[in-house]
Scaffold this motif. Structure first.
Motif, PDB file in Angstrom:
ATOM      1  N   ARG A  41       0.817  -1.211   0.000  1.00 53.59           N
ATOM      2  CA  ARG A  41       0.000   0.000   0.000  1.00 53.59           C
ATOM      3  C   ARG A  41       0.852   1.262   0.000  1.00 53.59           C
ATOM      4  NH1 ARG A  41      -2.892  -0.224   5.809  1.00 53.59           N
ATOM      5  NH2 ARG A  41      -4.326  -1.346   4.457  1.00 53.59           N
ATOM      6  N   ASN A  42       2.119   1.165   0.383  1.00 55.86           N
ATOM      7  CA  ASN A  42       3.044   2.295   0.337  1.00 55.86           C
ATOM      8  C   ASN A  42       4.070   2.072  -0.766  1.00 55.86           C
ATOM      9  OD1 ASN A  42       1.942   3.552   2.742  1.00 55.86           O
ATOM     10  ND2 ASN A  42       2.927   1.907   3.887  1.00 55.86           N
ATOM     11  N   ASN A  43       4.553   3.154  -1.353  1.00 59.26           N
ATOM     12  CA  ASN A  43       5.551   2.995  -2.413  1.00 59.26           C
ATOM     13  C   ASN A  43       6.970   3.067  -1.865  1.00 59.26           C
ATOM     14  OD1 ASN A  43       5.822   5.765  -1.905  1.00 59.26           O
ATOM     15  ND2 ASN A  43       6.227   6.235  -4.068  1.00 59.26           N
ATOM     16  N   TYR A  44       7.122   2.802  -0.568  1.00 59.37           N
ATOM     17  CA  TYR A  44       8.436   2.841   0.051  1.00 59.37           C
ATOM     18  C   TYR A  44       8.590   1.694   1.048  1.00 59.37           C
ATOM     19  CZ  TYR A  44       5.592   5.140   3.645  1.00 59.37           C
ATOM     20  OH  TYR A  44       4.600   5.434   4.553  1.00 59.37           O
ATOM     21  N   PRO A  67      12.291   4.475  -1.638  1.00 61.43           N
ATOM     22  CA  PRO A  67      11.307   4.103  -2.662  1.00 61.43           C
ATOM     23  C   PRO A  67      11.510   2.670  -3.154  1.00 61.43           C
ATOM     24  CG  PRO A  67      12.281   6.250  -3.146  1.00 61.43           C
ATOM     25  CD  PRO A  67      13.080   5.660  -2.037  1.00 61.43           C
ATOM     26  N   ILE A  68      10.430   1.915  -3.198  1.00 59.75           N
ATOM     27  CA  ILE A  68      10.513   0.518  -3.617  1.00 59.75           C
ATOM     28  C   ILE A  68      11.053   0.407  -5.036  1.00 59.75           C
ATOM     29  CG2 ILE A  68       9.138  -1.536  -4.173  1.00 59.75           C
ATOM     30  CD1 ILE A  68       7.298  -0.768  -1.835  1.00 59.75           C
ATOM     31  N   ARG A  69      10.543   1.226  -5.925  1.00 59.28           N
ATOM     32  CA  ARG A  69      10.991   1.126  -7.323  1.00 59.28           C
ATOM     33  C   ARG A  69      12.479   1.424  -7.468  1.00 59.28           C
ATOM     34  NH1 ARG A  69       6.867   0.400 -10.774  1.00 59.28           N
ATOM     35  NH2 ARG A  69       4.740   0.952 -10.108  1.00 59.28           N
ATOM     36  N   LYS A  70      12.990   2.343  -6.644  1.00 62.76           N
ATOM     37  CA  LYS A  70      14.412   2.666  -6.725  1.00 62.76           C
ATOM     38  C   LYS A  70      15.268   1.521  -6.214  1.00 62.76           C
ATOM     39  CE  LYS A  70      17.704   6.357  -5.731  1.00 62.76           C
ATOM     40  NZ  LYS A  70      17.904   7.701  -5.139  1.00 62.76           N
ATOM     41  N   ILE A  71      14.790   0.826  -5.198  1.00 65.42           N
ATOM     42  CA  ILE A  71      15.541  -0.314  -4.669  1.00 65.42           C
ATOM     43  C   ILE A  71      15.789  -1.354  -5.757  1.00 65.42           C
ATOM     44  CG2 ILE A  71      15.468  -2.266  -3.042  1.00 65.42           C
ATOM     45  CD1 ILE A  71      13.780  -0.476  -1.195  1.00 65.42           C
ATOM     46  N   PHE A  78      11.352  -7.819 -11.974  1.00 66.96           N
ATOM     47  CA  PHE A  78      10.607  -7.230 -10.853  1.00 66.96           C
ATOM     48  C   PHE A  78       9.536  -6.264 -11.347  1.00 66.96           C
ATOM     49  CE2 PHE A  78       9.891  -3.663  -8.007  1.00 66.96           C
ATOM     50  CZ  PHE A  78       9.523  -4.309  -6.844  1.00 66.96           C
ATOM     51  N   PHE A  79       8.348  -6.346 -10.707  1.00 67.00           N
ATOM     52  CA  PHE A  79       7.243  -5.429 -10.986  1.00 67.00           C
ATOM     53  C   PHE A  79       6.578  -5.070  -9.655  1.00 67.00           C
ATOM     54  CE2 PHE A  79       7.931  -8.069 -14.652  1.00 67.00           C
ATOM     55  CZ  PHE A  79       7.935  -7.158 -15.705  1.00 67.00           C
ATOM     56  N   TYR A  80       6.101  -3.820  -9.558  1.00 71.30           N
ATOM     57  CA  TYR A  80       5.481  -3.336  -8.321  1.00 71.30           C
ATOM     58  C   TYR A  80       4.116  -2.735  -8.623  1.00 71.30           C
ATOM     59  CZ  TYR A  80       4.329   0.055  -4.691  1.00 71.30           C
ATOM     60  OH  TYR A  80       3.664   0.787  -3.751  1.00 71.30           O
ATOM     61  N   LEU A 392      19.980  -0.019   7.286  1.00 73.97           N
ATOM     62  CA  LEU A 392      19.176   0.943   6.529  1.00 73.97           C
ATOM     63  C   LEU A 392      19.350   0.719   5.027  1.00 73.97           C
ATOM     64  CD1 LEU A 392      19.650   4.330   8.421  1.00 73.97           C
ATOM     65  CD2 LEU A 392      17.468   3.299   7.836  1.00 73.97           C
ATOM     66  N   VAL A 393      18.267   0.866   4.296  1.00 74.68           N
ATOM     67  CA  VAL A 393      18.304   0.697   2.846  1.00 74.68           C
ATOM     68  C   VAL A 393      18.690   2.020   2.187  1.00 74.68           C
ATOM     69  CG1 VAL A 393      16.948   0.151   0.791  1.00 74.68           C
ATOM     70  CG2 VAL A 393      16.558  -1.112   2.915  1.00 74.68           C
ATOM     71  N   GLY A 394      19.695   1.986   1.331  1.00 76.15           N
ATOM     72  CA  GLY A 394      20.071   3.175   0.577  1.00 76.15           C
ATOM     73  C   GLY A 394      21.256   3.910   1.172  1.00 76.15           C
ATOM     74  N   PHE A 395      22.218   4.250   0.328  1.00 73.66           N
ATOM     75  CA  PHE A 395      23.418   4.968   0.782  1.00 73.66           C
ATOM     76  C   PHE A 395      23.056   6.332   1.356  1.00 73.66           C
ATOM     77  CE2 PHE A 395      26.916   7.951  -0.151  1.00 73.66           C
ATOM     78  CZ  PHE A 395      27.918   7.365   0.609  1.00 73.66           C
ATOM     79  N   ARG A 396      22.140   7.049   0.700  1.00 77.01           N
ATOM     80  CA  ARG A 396      21.752   8.365   1.186  1.00 77.01           C
ATOM     81  C   ARG A 396      21.184   8.286   2.592  1.00 77.01           C
ATOM     82  NH1 ARG A 396      17.265  10.702   2.270  1.00 77.01           N
ATOM     83  NH2 ARG A 396      17.045  12.987   2.251  1.00 77.01           N
ATOM     84  N   ASN A 397      20.313   7.302   2.840  1.00 80.02           N
ATOM     85  CA  ASN A 397      19.714   7.166   4.168  1.00 80.02           C
ATOM     86  C   ASN A 397      20.780   6.929   5.228  1.00 80.02           C
ATOM     87  OD1 ASN A 397      17.332   7.403   2.800  1.00 80.02           O
ATOM     88  ND2 ASN A 397      16.393   5.558   3.609  1.00 80.02           N
TER      89      ASN A 397
END
Length: 455
Positions: A41-44, A67-71, A78-80, A392-397
């Motif tokens: 239900r969330n895009n993240y 963001p799921i799509r960015k991961i 893969f499809f979301y 944590l997911v993502g280098f920026r995070n």
């Protein structure tokens, strides 16, 4: 049908939920000869262990979400689809969602957990919870709005209720948010609210059991209690909040704590989905699975993570609802799905206990490792920070969280005390009324036994 998903000759694996388990499973299937479809239900992806830091202003929401799509950029299979799952139709191998029906060859339920209010309606109506990013942002706004109100009232009882914070549940979430709030009371809030006598502000931690951090070692429990005492948190053990009304949290028929801020962190239920056999649902609304995460009676339906109830010889009451369990479930199921595609037998799941930890405040944390290894204090605090930073997911995070933590540590300040989205109890009741209406519609139309329908 299938919400514009491409037709493929490869089997389709539909994963409901992109928490720790669903995310890991989709990643592990990146080279498998399958089409992977994730529904959430969330895009993240939300890093739940740090929600309490969003609620107390230590981190911003986008530091723990990705963001799921960015991961999955570059994962060709893969499809979301962003949707609410309404029910499962196992007879037609279909997931019914808010955006249409999605067919599956294999279905994996990784829906996580929901707050368990234990049937206490007054608490469910009025208490704050911390299970999602909106929850955390609402709690942050609500607490700071109440401090603003406390500046304006002349009534001593009302002022006390606005300042007091009661956290219910002595597990890691309850301990962590209580410690964070107590640290704010000491180091942060006096700078923002010099007009308030913050010595009158009380942080209560209420636990129904005999100790904090029940699943952890006796040493960790004792250390956590000592840290709470040092921070000035009033810990009430063997105490249950029975109802919450008129700004009063009752722990007996007549005894109460006056508060406008009740934070419920006392328990969770599995987020099961309508359409499963009644006999598959067990205690705390979790889904019974066998030793390779298969739902009994449904050979192509699996459950992993918090929603899955799997027992072992060492854990006859079920594996704990922890992120490492979900990730290990995902790793094993990814391998087993590929074995099934090759016509091989699946292998049994074996849980490797990596230990557990909880942070209390700056330089104060407790860590339990296998073979009865326990440590605490500054080294435990550094261990907690490192493990959560790396997870944590993502280098920026990772970079943003590290910078925010460093700023808070060296400045003894938390800069994110923002009321961006004002929140009131009316908002809470309206939202719960909407969810109740959705619940009634879904269960009346699809299932005579009302289960939890949130995913």
């Amino acid at each position: 049908m299938d919400t514009n998903l491409p037709v493929s000759s490869q089997p389709r694996v539909v994963i409901v939920g992109c928490g720790f388990g669903g995310l890991r499973l989709a990643q592990q299937l990146r080279k498998a000869p399958v089409q992977v479809v994730v529904i959430d239900r969330n895009n993240y992806h939300n890093f739940q262990p740090l929600l309490y830091q969003v609620a107390t202003g230590a981190l911003e929401a986008d530091s723990i979400a990705y963001p799921i799509r960015k991961i999955f950029t570059g994962q060709k299979n893969f499809f979301y689809r962003m949707a609410d799952v309404q029910r499962i139709d196992s007879a037609s191998n279909t997931v019914v969602t808010s955006v249409g029906d999605i067919r599956y060859d294999y279905l994996v339920l990784a829906t996580g957990s929901l707050t368990n209010f234990f049937g206490l309606e007054s608490i469910e109506r009025n208490a704050m919870q911390i299970k999602s990013i909106p929850n955390a942002l609402n709690l942050r706004s609500f607490i700071f709005q109440n401090f603003e109100k406390a500046l304006l009232t002349e009534d001593p009882a009302e002022k006390q209720a606005l300042l007091n914070i009661v956290v219910v549940g002595g597990g890691p979430t309850g301990v962590e948010i209580s410690g964070s709030l107590a640290e704010m009371r000491r180091s942060v809030l006096p700078k923002d609210y010099p007009e308030l006598n913050l010595k009158n502000m009380q942080v209560y931690l209420v636990e129904a059991g005999p100790a904090l951090l029940g699943p952890m070692s006796k040493a960790s429990q004792d250390d956590a209690k000592r840290y709470m005492d040092e921070l000035g948190v009033r810990v009430l053990l063997n105490t249950s909040i029975k109802r919450y009304e008129d700004s009063r949290a009752y722990y007996s028929d007549t005894d109460f704590i006056r508060t406008e801020n009740l934070v419920w962190a006392a328990g969770v239920n599995g987020a099961e989905v309508p359409g499963l056999p009644v006999e598959a649902i067990t205690r705390n609304k979790r889904i019974t699975v066998n030793s390779w995460n298969q739902v009994p009676g449904l050979p192509n339906v699996f459950a992993i993570g918090d929603v899955a109830f799997m027992t072992t010889d060492d854990m006859p009451k079920g594996l704990p609802m922890l992120a490492p369990v979900a990730q290990q479930h995902a790793d094993q199921l990814a391998a087993n799905l590929q074995r099934l595609l090759r016509g091989e037998s699946p292998q049994d799941f074996k849980y490797f206990n990596k230990g557990s930890m909880a942070i209390v405040s700056r330089n104060k944390a407790v860590v339990d490792l296998p073979k009865d290894v326990h440590f605490r204090g500054f080294f435990g605090w550094l261990t907690w920070l490192f493990v959560h930073l790396m997870t944590l997911v993502g280098f920026r995070n990772k970079v943003v969280a590290l910078i925010d933590w460093a700023f808070s540590y060296f400045s003894t300040d938390q800069a994110l005390r923002l009321i961006i989205r004002p929140f009131s109890r009316k908002d809470m009741k309206d939202d719960q009324g909407k969810k109740s209406a959705e619940h009634r519609t879904a269960t009346t139309e699809y299932n005579p036994t009302p289960p939890a329908i949130q995913v």
